[in-house]
Write an enzyme that holds these catalytic residues in place. Structure first.
Site, mmCIF file in Angstrom:
data_model
loop_
_atom_site.group_PDB
_atom_site.id
_atom_site.type_symbol
_atom_site.label_atom_id
_atom_site.label_comp_id
_atom_site.label_asym_id
_atom_site.label_seq_id
_atom_site.Cartn_x
_atom_site.Cartn_y
_atom_site.Cartn_z
ATOM 1 N N GLY A 265 0.819 -1.200 0.000
ATOM 2 C CA GLY A 265 0.000 0.000 0.000
ATOM 3 C C GLY A 265 0.850 1.247 0.000
ATOM 4 O O GLY A 265 0.587 2.205 -0.724
ATOM 5 N N ALA A 266 1.906 1.224 0.824
ATOM 6 C CA ALA A 266 2.801 2.372 0.927
ATOM 7 C C ALA A 266 4.008 1.958 1.751
ATOM 8 O O ALA A 266 4.047 0.864 2.325
ATOM 9 C CB ALA A 266 2.090 3.568 1.567
ATOM 10 N N MET A 267 4.992 2.851 1.824
ATOM 11 C CA MET A 267 6.219 2.566 2.565
ATOM 12 C C MET A 267 6.670 3.810 3.303
ATOM 13 O O MET A 267 6.719 4.890 2.731
ATOM 14 C CB MET A 267 7.304 2.070 1.599
ATOM 15 C CG MET A 267 8.625 1.750 2.261
ATOM 16 S SD MET A 267 8.426 0.477 3.527
ATOM 17 C CE MET A 267 9.741 0.931 4.650
ATOM 18 N N HIS A 301 -1.220 6.107 8.641
ATOM 19 C CA HIS A 301 -0.370 4.972 9.034
ATOM 20 C C HIS A 301 1.095 5.249 8.732
ATOM 21 O O HIS A 301 1.965 5.076 9.606
ATOM 22 C CB HIS A 301 -0.844 3.719 8.283
ATOM 23 C CG HIS A 301 -0.068 2.489 8.612
ATOM 24 N ND1 HIS A 301 -0.478 1.586 9.569
ATOM 25 C CD2 HIS A 301 1.110 2.000 8.130
ATOM 26 C CE1 HIS A 301 0.393 0.596 9.653
ATOM 27 N NE2 HIS A 301 1.372 0.828 8.786
ATOM 28 N N GLU A 302 1.385 5.675 7.510
ATOM 29 C CA GLU A 302 2.798 5.889 7.147
ATOM 30 C C GLU A 302 3.395 7.071 7.908
ATOM 31 O O GLU A 302 4.570 7.037 8.284
ATOM 32 C CB GLU A 302 2.929 6.099 5.638
ATOM 33 C CG GLU A 302 2.344 4.975 4.793
ATOM 34 C CD GLU A 302 2.814 3.581 5.189
ATOM 35 O OE1 GLU A 302 3.960 3.429 5.651
ATOM 36 O OE2 GLU A 302 2.019 2.641 5.039
#
Length: 882
Positions: A265-267, A301-302
C-alpha cells in the site's frame, strides 16, 4: 519442489547482534537508460571481540570494484555468490567503497531500485536494499545516509531521497545532481530514492514547538489535481499525533510520492514516503467514499511510522509487529476519530475475523512474533498487522487511556534511535504503570485464536449472577499445547428495559455503572456479581475487547433484545450478525439436503424496526446492519466448506429481505436522494452508503423498472461512489443495461489506470454463470497488465479470493486458471505470486473432489523450475497441511 532449491529457515532463537556496524553511508547513483551505477562508501566498525569475516548481502548485482581503505581489492581478496559478498581479512575499523551496476528498467520484482512509468523509485522493505548495493541488510544496522543522485535533467527533473536537501545543481551533458542528507540513523530498509518527471503540490505544517515543516506530494503531472485530500489527511495526521501521543515531526521536509507499480500500500521511508497511487489520488469523479477512507488511513499509518517504526525500529524481522501492529492500532484510532468509532470498529473486526482467524487456522499460522521464517516477505500478514493491532488494543484497554499514554511516552523516550523488540515495548508499558504483563506476553509468542466458552447462572434468592468462563486455544502446526492467555473481557448486564445494571463483584466495594472489564487469566474462572435484582441479558465482549471466538448460548429473542437495546453499538451489530449467521447456516444445510428454504420472521421484523427509524437512528450503523456476513466469514463455521450452498443460502436471505422490506428500501432510497454536490464527510458518507445498500437489495428483485432506476443512477451520478455502486449491481445481472453501463464506463475512464482497476474488479466479482469466461477474456484486455500488482489484484485476486462460488466451480477451471497465473507471475514478481498461492492454502477444508483439484495445482506449482523462495514456502507448507 524445483530441483536444487532448499529454503533456509531463519530462527528467532538464533538471533545474535551483528558482528559489524555501519556508522555512515555515502551513496552516489548514476541513473542510466539501460543500467544504473551505484557507488557506496561505508564506514564500518567490527564489534568488540569478533573475528568473523565480513559478509554483505547482495542480490542481482554486478560488482564493478571494491576498495578497502583506498586500496583496490583483487578477486582473490573476496568471495562472491548470488546472495553475498564475503571479505575474510578486514581491520577493526575501515572504509569500504563498492561500485555496482544494476538494471532498474528490467526489475519487475518491484524490490530495490526499479522503474515505474518512466520514473525511478525504490522499495527496500524488507530486504530490497541488497538489490541496490552490497550491505548489511538487516534492521539492527543503523547508519546516517548521505545520497547523491545524478541523472538527465530533462528526463529526471526531480531527484529525491531521505532527509534534507543540502545541495543541487547542473552538470555537463545535460545532467544535474541533488544531495540529500538524513541526520537520523536508520536501517537500510528505510532508504528511498525517487527520480523522474513529477509535479507536486506544496503546503506547510507548524508543529507544537512552532517549527515549520515543508510538505510535498509528488505525482505524475496528469494526476496533480487529485492530491488535495491526501495533503489534508497528512496535516490532520500530524496534528492528531501531536495531540494524542505527543509526537512531533523531526525533519524540515515531509515528502510523499505516488507510483502506479507498487507491491504494497505504501512505505514509510524516513521523510520520503512512497505510496501506491490508489492511496493518494482522489477526486469525487474517480474515487469512492471507501477510497477516501483508505487514503486517510494509509496516509496516517505511514506518517505515524515516523515514531513507531522509524525513530524506534525493530531489532530483527521477527519483531515486525512491533512497528506494524502498534502503527495499525494508531491509524485505527485516528480513522475512528475522523469518521466515527463504531463503524470503524465494525470494519476492523470484520477484516480480522474474516481473514486473520482463517490464517490462524491454516498452514501459515504463526504468532504475532514468529519463531521462524523462510522468506520474510511472506510474513507481512494479517496476523502481524491486524492481530498485532488487537494485542496493542488490549494493552490500551487494560491500562486505560492515561496509563497507555504514560507507557508509550516512556517507550519513545527510552528507545529513541534504537532497534528494539516487542518485549521492550511491553516492558515500557509495565514500568510506566507498575504492572506485570508476563502472562500477557503469550499473545506475542502463541499462535492461534483463543476460544472463550461462557456459561451463566442466576440465583434469585441470593440476587447474584455468575459467569463461568473457560478459555482454550486450538493447536497450530508448531504449537500443540497453549498456555492460558491474559485478556480483557468487557461486559455489561441489561435489565428488562434494556438499561445497563450497575455491576459489583462479590467481595468488592466498588459498584461500576454500565460496562466493566474483567481480566481473564486462568483456563477456568468464575465471576459473580451481587445485587442483581432480576435475571439479566448479558452483553459479552463489548467492543470486541479481545481477538477471540466467543461461545455463549443466546436465544433468537435474546439476540433481538440486544440488537434493539444494547448500549454498546458494536454488540448491537454483533447480535444482528450472529442472528444472520445462524439463519444462513441453517439455510445452507436445507439447501444441501434439498429442503424448502424459508426464513423466520423474527430477523425480518428486527431489521424492519431499524428501517422505520432510519431518519433518527445512526444511518452508518443501519447500513452496517444490512450487510450480511460474508461467505468467507460464514465458511469458517462449516467443517466442510460448500461454496455453492453458502452462496445460495446467503442469496436467498438477501432476496427474502428484499421482498419483505421492499417498501422500506424504496422509501429510504428515494428520501435519501440528494441534489447537493458531492462532499466527503461522515453524514454524507452514511447517507450514500445506506441509499446504495437499499438499491442493492432492490436489485435482488430482478425487476425491469429497478434495473432502469439503477442505470439512471449510474448515468447521472456526479461521483464515483454512486456510479460504481450502480455499475456493480448491474454487472451481476443479465439485463440489457449491463453491457451499456460497462461500455460507457470503459470509454469514459480507459485512460485512468486506477478507475480501470475498478472496472476489472467489478466484472471479476460478478456472480453470473459466465464470470470465469469473462475473467479469461479480460486477462488479455489492454486494461490488464501482468507486471502491475494493482491489475493482478483487481482481476485475478478479486475473482479467485472474493468470488467463491465461481472460483470454486466443480469443474476446477478456476483452480487451473490461478495455478497458471502463479507460474507466470513467479519469475516476474514473487511477492505477488506468493499472495495468490495462499488462496490454495485451505484446500483441505473442501470436499474430496475440490481437494484433489487444488492439490494438483499446488503440486504442479511446486515442480516449476526455479521456483522463488516466496512461492515455494507457502506451496510446501500448504501441501503438508493436516
Amino acid at each position: 519442489m524445483s530441483e536444487g532449491k532448499i529454503n533456509k529457515t531463519v530462527y528467532l532463537k538464533d538471533y545474535c547482534p551483528p558482528d559489524y556496524q555501519i556508522k555512515t553511508v555515502h551513496l552516489s547513483f548514476y541513473l542510466g537508460e539501460e543500467h544504473t551505477r551505484v557507488y557506496s562508501k561505508l564506514s564500518i566498525t567490527r564489534s568488540l571481540g569478533k573475528k568473523t569475516p565480513l559478509i554483505l548481502h547482495g542480490e542481482a548485482l554486478k560488482l564493478l570494484s571494491i576498495q578497502l581503505n583506498g586500496q583496490l581489492l583483487t578477486e582473490s581478496a573476496y568471495q562472491i555468490n548470488s546472495e553475498s559478498l564475503t571479505l575474510h581479512q578486514v581491520p577493526d575499523y575501515f572504509i569500504l567503497e563498492i561500485e555496482t551496476k544494476i538494471y532498474p528498467q528490467k526489475n519487475t520484482t518491484l524490490s530495490g531500485l526499479y522503474v515505474s512509468e518512466g520514473n525511478f523509485c525504490t522499495q527496500c522493505e524488507a530486504e530490497g536494499f541488497r538489490r541496490i548495493t552490497y550491505f548489511l541488510d538487516c534492521p539492527d544496522v543503523m547508519a546516517t545516509y548521505t545520497t547523491t543522485i545524478i541523472g538527465n535533467k530533462e528526463k529526471y527533473p526531480v531527484l529525491l531521497s531521505n532527509g534534507n536537501l543540502i545541495d543541487q545543481g547542473d552538470k555537463e551533458n545535460g545532467e544535474h545532481f541533488a544531495i540529500w542528507q538524513d541526520p537520523f540513523p536508520k536501517p537500510s530498509y528505510l532508504f528511498a530514492l525517487v527520480a523522474g518527471k513529477l509535479s507536486s503540490i506544496q503546503d506547510k505544517f507548524i508543529t507544537l514547538s512552532r517549527r515549520e515543516v515543508n510538505l510535498s506530494i509528488y505525482v505524475q503531472p496528469h494526476n496533480i489535481e487529485k492530491c488535495t485530500y491526501a495533503m489534508a489527511s497528512l496535516k490532520r495526521s500530524m496534528a492528531w499525533d501531536e495531540q494524542v501521543y505527543g509526537r512531533e515531526y523531526d525533519l524540515d521536509n515531509y515528502m510523499i510520492v505516488a507510483v502506479d507499480d507498487f507491491n504494497m500500500g505504501a512505505m514509510e521511508n524516513k521523510g520520503l514516503n512512497i505510496f501506491n497511487s490508489k492511496f493518494v489520488l482522489a477526486n469525487p469523479e474517480t474515487a469512492t467514499d471507501t477510497d477516501y477512507q483508505y487514503i486517510e488511513g494509509v496516509i496516517g499509518h505511514e506518517y505515524f511510522h515516523n515514531w513507531s517504526g522509524n525513530r524506534v525500529t525493530c531489532r530483527d524481522w521477527f519483531q515486525l509487529s512491533l512497528k506494524e501492529g502498534f502503527t495499525v492500532f494508531r491509524d485505527q484510532q485516528f480513522s475512528a476519530s475522523q469518521s466515527g468509532s463504531v463503524v470503524k470498529r465494525i470494519e476492523d473486526v470484520n477484516r480480522l475475523r474474516t481473514y486473520q482467524f482463517r490464517e490462524d487456522a491454516g498452514p501459515m499460522a504463526h504468532p504475532v512474533r514468529p519463531e521462524s521464517y523462510e522468506e520474510i516477505n511472506n510474513f507481512y500478514t494479517v496476523t502481524i498487522y491486524e492481530k498485532g493491532a488487537e494485542v496493542v488494543r488490549m494493552l490500551h484497554t487494560l491500562l486505560g487511556e492515561t496509563g497507555f499514554r504514560k507507557g508509550t511516552d516512556l517507550y519513545f523516550e527510552r528507545h529513541n534511535g534504537q532497534a528494539v523488540t516487542t518485549d521492550d515495548f511491553v516492558k515500557a508499558l509495565e514500568d510506566a504503570n507498575q504492572v506485570d504483563f508476563s502472562q500477557f506476553r503469550l499473545w506475542y509468542s502463541q499462535a492461534g485464536t483463543p476460544e472463550l466458552h461462557v456459561q451463566s447462572s442466576y440465583d434469585a434468592d441470593q440476587q447474584t449472577y455468575s459467569l463461568k468462563i473457560k478459555q482454550a486455544c486450538p493447536p497450530t502446526p508448531d504449537q500443540p499445547y497453549k498456555k492460558p492467555f491474559h485478556l480483557p473481557l468487557t461486559i455489561g448486564l441489561l435489565d428488562s428495559q434494556g438499561k445497563d445494571i450497575p455491576l459489583q463483584l462479590v467481595g468488592e466495594n466498588n459498584r461500576i455503572k454500565g460496562t466493566q472489564t474483567l481480566e481473564i487469566k486462568n483456563q477456568e474462572e468464575t465471576f459473580t456479581f451481587e445485587n442483581i435484582s432480576m435475571s439479566p441479558t448479558p452483553s459479552l465482549l463489548r467492543g470486541f475487547s479481545a481477538p477471540v471466538k466467543l461461545h455463549f448460548e443466546l436465544s433468537d429473542k435474546e439476540r433481538c433484545f440486544l440488537l434493539a437495546y444494547d448500549n454498546d453499538s458494536f454488540n448491537r451489530w454483533e447480535a444482528g450478525q450472529q442472528l444472520a449467521v445462524k439463519i444462513i447456516l441453517s439455510l445452507t444445510k436445507d439447501y444441501q439436503e434439498g429442503n424448502l428454504l424459508k426464513v423466520s420472521s423474527i430477523f425480518i421484523e428486527a431489521i424492519a424496526k431499524f428501517l422505520e427509524n432510519y431518519k433518527t437512528d445512526n444511518q452508518s450503523f443501519i447500513a452496517q446492519l444490512l450487510i450480511l456476513p460474508s461467505e468467507h466469514y460464514l465458511s469458517e463455521f462449516m467443517e466442510v466448506i460448500d461454496p455453492e450452498a453458502l452462496y445460495q443460502a446467503r442469496t436467498f436471505l438477501r432476496k427474502t429481505l428484499a421482498h419483505s422490506l421492499k417498501d422500506y428500501f424504496n422509501t429510504i432510497y428515494h428520501q435519501l436522494t440528494s441534489e447537493k454536490p458531492y462532499s466527503f464527510n461522515p453524514q454524507e458518507v452514511a447517507r450514500r452508503t445506506l441509499r446504495n445498500i437499499c438499491l442493492g437489495y432492490l436489485m435482488m428483485l430482478d425487476e425491469t423498472e429497478i434495473h432502469q432506476r439503477c442505470f439512471h443512477q449510474f448515468k447521472t451520478a456526479d461521483n464515483m461512489t454512486d456510479s460504481i455502486a450502480a455499475l456493480s449491481y448491474l454487472a451481476d445481472t443479465k439485463s440489457t443495461e449491463r453491457e451499456s453501463a460497462l461500455s460507457i464506463f470503459y470509454e469514459r475512464w480507459k485512460q485512468d489506470s486506477l478507475v480501470m482497476d475498478k472496472w476489472l474488479s467489478i466484472q471479476a466479482s460478478a456472480k453470473r454463470d459466465d464470470t470465469f469466461e469473462i475473467v479469461e477474456q479480460l486477462s488479455g484486455h489492454s486494461a490488464f497488465k501482468l507486471t502491475n500488482p494493482n491489475k493482478v489484484r483487481a482481476l485475478i485476486g478479486t475473482f479467485c479470493q472474493n468470488n467463491l462460488v465461481n472460483f470454486h466451480h466443480p469443474s476446477g477451471n478456476g483452480y487451473k486458471f490461478l495455478g497458471e497465473y502463479i507460474c507466470k507471475l513467479d519469475p516476474l514478481n514473487p511477492q505477488i505470486a506468493a499472495r495468490l498461492v495462499s488462496i490454495f492454502s485451505f484446500w483441505k477444508r473442501y470436499d474430496p473432489k475440490r481437494q484433489t483439484l487444488m492439490k494438483d495445482q499446488l503440486e504442479q506449482i511446486s515442480r516449476s523450475p526455479n521456483l522463488s523462495k516466496d512461492v515455494q514456502e507457502i506451496t510446501l507448507k500448504s501441501l503438508k497441511m493436516n
